[in-house]
Design a protein around this motif. Sequence first.
Motif: not given
Lengths: 112, 111
Positions: B1-8, B85-92
């Motif tokens: 699964l792709a991991k995501t990186t965002q500013p804290i 808080v804003y979350y970026c998700l990657v997936g199906a």
Amino acid sequence: GEEVAQTPKHLVRGEGQKAKLYCAPIKGHSYVFWYQQVLKNEFKFLISFQNENVFDETGMPKERFSAKCLPNSPCSLEIQATKLEDSAVYFCASSQSTYGYTFGSGTRLTVV
Amino acid sequence: LAKTTQPISMDSYEGQEVNITCSHNNIATNDYITWYQQFPSQGPRFIIQGYKTKVTNEVASLFIPADRKSSTLSLPRVSLSDTAVYYCLVGASTGGFKTIFGAGTRLFVKA
């Protein structure tokens, strides 16, 4: 209704006690997910269902956690013999189409 | 699964445009990019989802470059109520496949 209903909102258990959380997904949604949110916003996937069948349970600590989604009943997440590290907010989400999940408001479990 | 990186975290002022970028170098061909917003004591709320190029809805825009290794959530003219808080998700995008949440970006909007 168009919301995912989670009960109870708060639950306090002594170490070693059982905890049971409930989730009523949005009617017509086939998929149900459970996530655990601990400190610093970290989410951990626990399990997903397609209707009453387990779809993905790779996140479940199987020795103490179990979950069910039975027809005509709310889904449930049960923790046997709770530990301090189980303290978290447990979110349920449901999904049907391509447009993401709808989350409930969560159950805050505190193990003392 | 792709991991995501965002500013804290990010700070902004009311009325400004805010852009939050998420890195997902290992995104798979079938993966979609989805953004959620979470307020204290609430569950995450879906904001926007995209696969490539640009997607816009009534609350935000999502920019995805051709290589899809990153994405940018754009919030036009933020208000105090966008503090979250804003979350970026990657997936199906469908089915019961698990989606990995990153740590999220805490946006604080000041008056």
